[in-house]
Scaffold this motif. Sequence first.
Motif, PDB file in Angstrom:
ATOM      1  N   PRO A  44       5.839  -3.037  -9.591  1.00 28.41           N
ATOM      2  CA  PRO A  44       4.747  -1.472  -9.060  1.00 28.41           C
ATOM      3  C   PRO A  44       4.158  -1.744  -7.289  1.00 28.41           C
ATOM      4  CG  PRO A  44       4.820  -2.589 -10.699  1.00 28.41           C
ATOM      5  CD  PRO A  44       5.425  -3.121 -10.519  1.00 28.41           C
ATOM      6  N   TYR A  48      -0.610   0.934  -6.284  1.00 29.24           N
ATOM      7  CA  TYR A  48      -0.529   1.126  -7.917  1.00 29.24           C
ATOM      8  C   TYR A  48      -0.890   0.290  -9.130  1.00 29.24           C
ATOM      9  CZ  TYR A  48       1.008   0.819 -13.330  1.00 29.24           C
ATOM     10  OH  TYR A  48       1.659   1.811 -14.847  1.00 29.24           O
ATOM     11  N   LEU A  52      -4.051  -0.110 -10.686  1.00 33.13           N
ATOM     12  CA  LEU A  52      -4.292  -1.011 -12.755  1.00 33.13           C
ATOM     13  C   LEU A  52      -5.179  -2.132 -12.665  1.00 33.13           C
ATOM     14  CD1 LEU A  52      -2.514  -0.881 -14.941  1.00 33.13           C
ATOM     15  CD2 LEU A  52      -0.738  -3.133 -13.929  1.00 33.13           C
TER      16      LEU A  52
END
Length: 70
Positions: A44, A48, A52
């Motif tokens: 990713p 991202y 996260l």
Amino acid sequence: RATPAPPGYEIKALGPDDVATMRGMLALFGEAFAETDTYTASQPADGYLRGLLASSSFIAVAALDGSTVI
């Protein structure tokens, strides 16, 4: 109850500034499970992973020898 890491090592809960360490963990998973391409070929984006790692519903914990994930 937490067990301290041996001298020279660190156990670290990753946060949003630890994207490089998270990528190191993914590479290590690839080696450990003999699936290097699965864990490294299409990772990713940094944004991202930052999101996260900042999430209250996700935790990543790394063992480190200096800056190397072990």
